[in-house]
Write an enzyme that holds these catalytic residues in place. Sequence first.
Site, PDB file in Angstrom:
ATOM      1  N   HIS A   1       0.838  -1.279  -0.118  1.00  0.00           N
ATOM      2  CA  HIS A   1       0.100  -0.058   0.016  1.00  0.00           C
ATOM      3  C   HIS A   1       0.876   1.236  -0.022  1.00  0.00           C
ATOM      4  CE1 HIS A   1       0.602  -0.490   4.448  1.00  0.00           C
ATOM      5  NE2 HIS A   1       0.292   1.048   4.550  1.00  0.00           N
ATOM      6  N   ASP A   2       1.905   1.173   0.704  1.00  0.00           N
ATOM      7  CA  ASP A   2       2.709   2.435   0.929  1.00  0.00           C
ATOM      8  C   ASP A   2       4.097   2.606   0.069  1.00  0.00           C
ATOM      9  OD1 ASP A   2       1.101   4.149   2.258  1.00  0.00           O
ATOM     10  OD2 ASP A   2       2.131   3.783   4.125  1.00  0.00           O
TER      11      ASP A   2
ATOM     12  N   LYS B   1       5.831   5.790  -1.149  1.00  0.00           N
ATOM     13  CA  LYS B   1       6.502   6.561  -0.138  1.00  0.00           C
ATOM     14  C   LYS B   1       8.021   6.075  -0.458  1.00  0.00           C
ATOM     15  CE  LYS B   1       3.816   6.470   4.103  1.00  0.00           C
ATOM     16  NZ  LYS B   1       3.671   5.710   5.379  1.00  0.00           N
TER      17      LYS B   1
ATOM     18  N   HIS C   1       2.415  10.051  -2.608  1.00  0.00           N
ATOM     19  CA  HIS C   1       2.636   8.710  -2.691  1.00  0.00           C
ATOM     20  C   HIS C   1       1.594   7.714  -3.279  1.00  0.00           C
ATOM     21  CE1 HIS C   1       0.575   8.465   1.339  1.00  0.00           C
ATOM     22  NE2 HIS C   1       0.662   7.045   1.126  1.00  0.00           N
TER      23      HIS C   1
ATOM     24  N   HIS D   1      -5.913   4.438  -0.755  1.00  0.00           N
ATOM     25  CA  HIS D   1      -6.308   4.205   0.569  1.00  0.00           C
ATOM     26  C   HIS D   1      -6.419   5.400   1.288  1.00  0.00           C
ATOM     27  CE1 HIS D   1      -1.721   4.210   0.196  1.00  0.00           C
ATOM     28  NE2 HIS D   1      -1.625   4.366   1.591  1.00  0.00           N
ATOM     29  N   HIS D   2      -5.938   6.758   0.529  1.00  0.00           N
ATOM     30  CA  HIS D   2      -6.237   8.056   1.447  1.00  0.00           C
ATOM     31  C   HIS D   2      -7.210   8.729   0.945  1.00  0.00           C
ATOM     32  CE1 HIS D   2      -2.678   7.492   4.216  1.00  0.00           C
ATOM     33  NE2 HIS D   2      -1.967   7.147   2.856  1.00  0.00           N
TER      34      HIS D   2
HETATM   35  P1  C2E Z   1       1.171   6.675   8.304  1.00  0.00           P
HETATM   36  O1  C2E Z   1       2.034   7.054   9.467  1.00  0.00           O
HETATM   37  O2  C2E Z   1       1.156   5.197   7.951  1.00  0.00           O
HETATM   38  O3  C2E Z   1      -0.264   7.006   8.657  1.00  0.00           O
HETATM   39  C1  C2E Z   1      -1.576   6.683   7.843  1.00  0.00           C
HETATM   40  C2  C2E Z   1      -2.718   7.064   8.281  1.00  0.00           C
HETATM   41  O4  C2E Z   1      -3.194   7.085   9.490  1.00  0.00           O
HETATM   42  C3  C2E Z   1      -2.563   8.886   7.993  1.00  0.00           C
HETATM   43  O5  C2E Z   1      -2.692   9.108   6.656  1.00  0.00           O
HETATM   44  C4  C2E Z   1      -3.683   9.168   8.964  1.00  0.00           C
HETATM   45  O6  C2E Z   1      -4.893   9.335   8.382  1.00  0.00           O
HETATM   46  C5  C2E Z   1      -3.837   8.131   9.921  1.00  0.00           C
HETATM   47  N1  C2E Z   1      -2.955   8.636  10.952  1.00  0.00           N
HETATM   48  C6  C2E Z   1      -1.854   8.292  11.293  1.00  0.00           C
HETATM   49  N2  C2E Z   1      -1.229   9.021  12.551  1.00  0.00           N
HETATM   50  C7  C2E Z   1      -2.318   9.833  12.839  1.00  0.00           C
HETATM   51  C8  C2E Z   1      -2.489  10.608  14.061  1.00  0.00           C
HETATM   52  O7  C2E Z   1      -1.810  11.038  14.800  1.00  0.00           O
HETATM   53  N3  C2E Z   1      -3.567  11.312  14.119  1.00  0.00           N
HETATM   54  C9  C2E Z   1      -4.723  11.240  13.232  1.00  0.00           C
HETATM   55  N4  C2E Z   1      -5.831  11.859  13.374  1.00  0.00           N
HETATM   56  N5  C2E Z   1      -4.539  10.317  12.360  1.00  0.00           N
HETATM   57  C10 C2E Z   1      -3.436   9.643  12.018  1.00  0.00           C
HETATM   58  P2  C2E Z   1      -2.296  10.890   6.355  1.00  0.00           P
HETATM   59  O8  C2E Z   1      -2.330  11.734   7.295  1.00  0.00           O
HETATM   60  O9  C2E Z   1      -2.606  11.032   4.925  1.00  0.00           O
HETATM   61  O10 C2E Z   1      -0.622  10.514   6.166  1.00  0.00           O
HETATM   62  C11 C2E Z   1       0.064   9.586   5.205  1.00  0.00           C
HETATM   63  C12 C2E Z   1       1.693   9.385   5.810  1.00  0.00           C
HETATM   64  O11 C2E Z   1       2.091  10.715   6.013  1.00  0.00           O
HETATM   65  C13 C2E Z   1       1.612   8.958   7.077  1.00  0.00           C
HETATM   66  O12 C2E Z   1       1.551   7.397   7.024  1.00  0.00           O
HETATM   67  C14 C2E Z   1       3.011   9.341   7.590  1.00  0.00           C
HETATM   68  O13 C2E Z   1       4.107   8.568   6.877  1.00  0.00           O
HETATM   69  C15 C2E Z   1       3.046  10.774   6.963  1.00  0.00           C
HETATM   70  N6  C2E Z   1       2.806  11.582   8.157  1.00  0.00           N
HETATM   71  C16 C2E Z   1       1.159  12.017   8.217  1.00  0.00           C
HETATM   72  N7  C2E Z   1       1.410  13.108   9.166  1.00  0.00           N
HETATM   73  C17 C2E Z   1       2.891  13.372   9.647  1.00  0.00           C
HETATM   74  C18 C2E Z   1       3.509  14.090  10.523  1.00  0.00           C
HETATM   75  O14 C2E Z   1       2.797  14.886  11.363  1.00  0.00           O
HETATM   76  N8  C2E Z   1       4.646  14.183  10.733  1.00  0.00           N
HETATM   77  C19 C2E Z   1       5.531  13.356   9.928  1.00  0.00           C
HETATM   78  N9  C2E Z   1       6.830  13.114   9.955  1.00  0.00           N
HETATM   79  N10 C2E Z   1       4.915  12.294   8.849  1.00  0.00           N
HETATM   80  C20 C2E Z   1       3.554  12.277   8.848  1.00  0.00           C
HETATM   81 FE    FE Z   2      -0.221   5.716   2.744  1.00  0.00          FE
HETATM   82 FE    FE Z   3       0.221   2.178   6.238  1.00  0.00          FE
END
Ligand code: C2E
Ligand code: FE
Ligand code: FE
Length: 383
Positions: free
Chosen positions: A250-251, A254, A279, A303-304
């Site tokens: 899925h990712d 990235k 991504h 998936h987003h």
């Molecule tokens: P991921 O960490 O695998 O997160 C996948 C999805 O889980 C996120 O999609 C979001 O919908 C949800 N999610 C993850 N952590 C949180 C959270 O703390 N709070 C909430 N409400 N939802 C959360 P999203 O937002 O489209 O992010 C995609 C990817 O972008 C993430 O994959 C991560 O790799 C990165 N990312 C997102 N936010 C941040 C951030 O604040 N800092 C950094 N360094 N990376 C981020």
């Molecule tokens: Fe993703």
């Molecule tokens: Fe994931």
Amino acid sequence: MDSPLRSIDERLLATIPPSALKTLLDASIALGSSLDLGETLERTVEGATELLRLDTGAVYTVDGEVLLLGATVPALPPDFPDELRRASIHDHPTIRRALATGTSVVVEDALKADFTPAERAVVDARDLRSVLYMPLMMRGEPIGVFIVGSSAGHRHHFAEADMDLARAFAALASAAVSNACLMRRARRAVDDLTRAYNSTIEGWSRVLDLRDHETDRHSLRVADLTVALAREMGIGEPAIGDLRRGALLHDIGKIGVPDAILNKPGALTPKERAVMETHPTLAREILSTIDFLEPALDIPYCHHEKWDGSGYPRGLKGQDIPLAARLFAIVDVYDALTSDRPYRAAWSRKAAIEFIRGQSGIHFDPTVVDVFLSVIGSRGSHI
Ligand code: C2E
Ligand code: FE
Ligand code: FE
Ligand code: SIN
Ligand code: SIN
């Protein structure tokens, strides 16, 4: 493929009486209607015994020096052990002679024949008296043999007309058995390749997880939970394989996101966020060039997306989002929230479940949320 009829002498066909031709035609239609090797062998031995009006028969395939019993009349019990199906061609010189010469062998009286102990055992077990061994040949190579016989009480004379009929039928059966063997080999080759592909994809997903600081196999976990959820939703098996591969990858997009963004300990700037949001599109570019993975694209690409239309990359809404992606999105967010990230510590299971419930009809498809909550509820606290 050669026409089987080309190998039947036309004069031979002319000697077969019309009533027998009808039986031959029926038997060949039965033969032609299956590509399954087991069924084809059953129809071969049924057709041969019926055509020759006998009550006992067997058909073997040959694989090098091994004879494999395919089917018999009367039929074998369904639990007949595999090891009793295998025999060495060296223990069955009569079959070996038929295969080596490509011509039939007739044993008029089994009671007086000079059989090996193995042959004698078969003949006794089947209570055979007069026996015909007819090889199945394809392009000059033996592929099997059918054997028909009369039972011990009755000696049977194989008339020349019967032999013609048996040869005509053998030509048809040879083509059918050979096709079924080819089909079986092709299916096995596809199965082997699929297994090889799947392990390659698991390896790939492992590499992706490592870069995302996922030492505990996020991708494998979400793939398993996605498959469980899909089964619960009644999605059929052929689609499950694509779903699993899609979840594992899925990712994959990235890999186009720089480390400085991916591993950033704090919140992303709008610019960084924009790079991160490429991504899914990058995943589509990578995977759409691989035919085998094209049907698995829905998850990496979609998936987003969010149920209310506020997701990315296309802002799809509701049921316009492919079901696989609606389902996976819940699993991915649940697993992300309950895991440590460079930018925050893991949430508790309870908090994550509350979050998913609260996003029903906003981020997530409400119908799928209900099924997800029942699946997760029945799984205990390990996930
Ligand atoms: P991921 O960490 O695998 O997160 C996948 C999805 O889980 C996120 O999609 C979001 O919908 C949800 N999610 C993850 N952590 C949180 C959270 O703390 N709070 C909430 N409400 N939802 C959360 P999203 O937002 O489209 O992010 C995609 C990817 O972008 C993430 O994959 C991560 O790799 C990165 N990312 C997102 N936010 C941040 C951030 O604040 N800092 C950094 N360094 N990376 C981020
Ligand atoms: Fe993703
Ligand atoms: Fe994931
Ligand atoms: C049979 O299976 O009917 C006979 C086989 C043999 O003679 O080896
Ligand atoms: C098999 O593949 O099962 C044996 C038949 C053949 O060698 O064509």
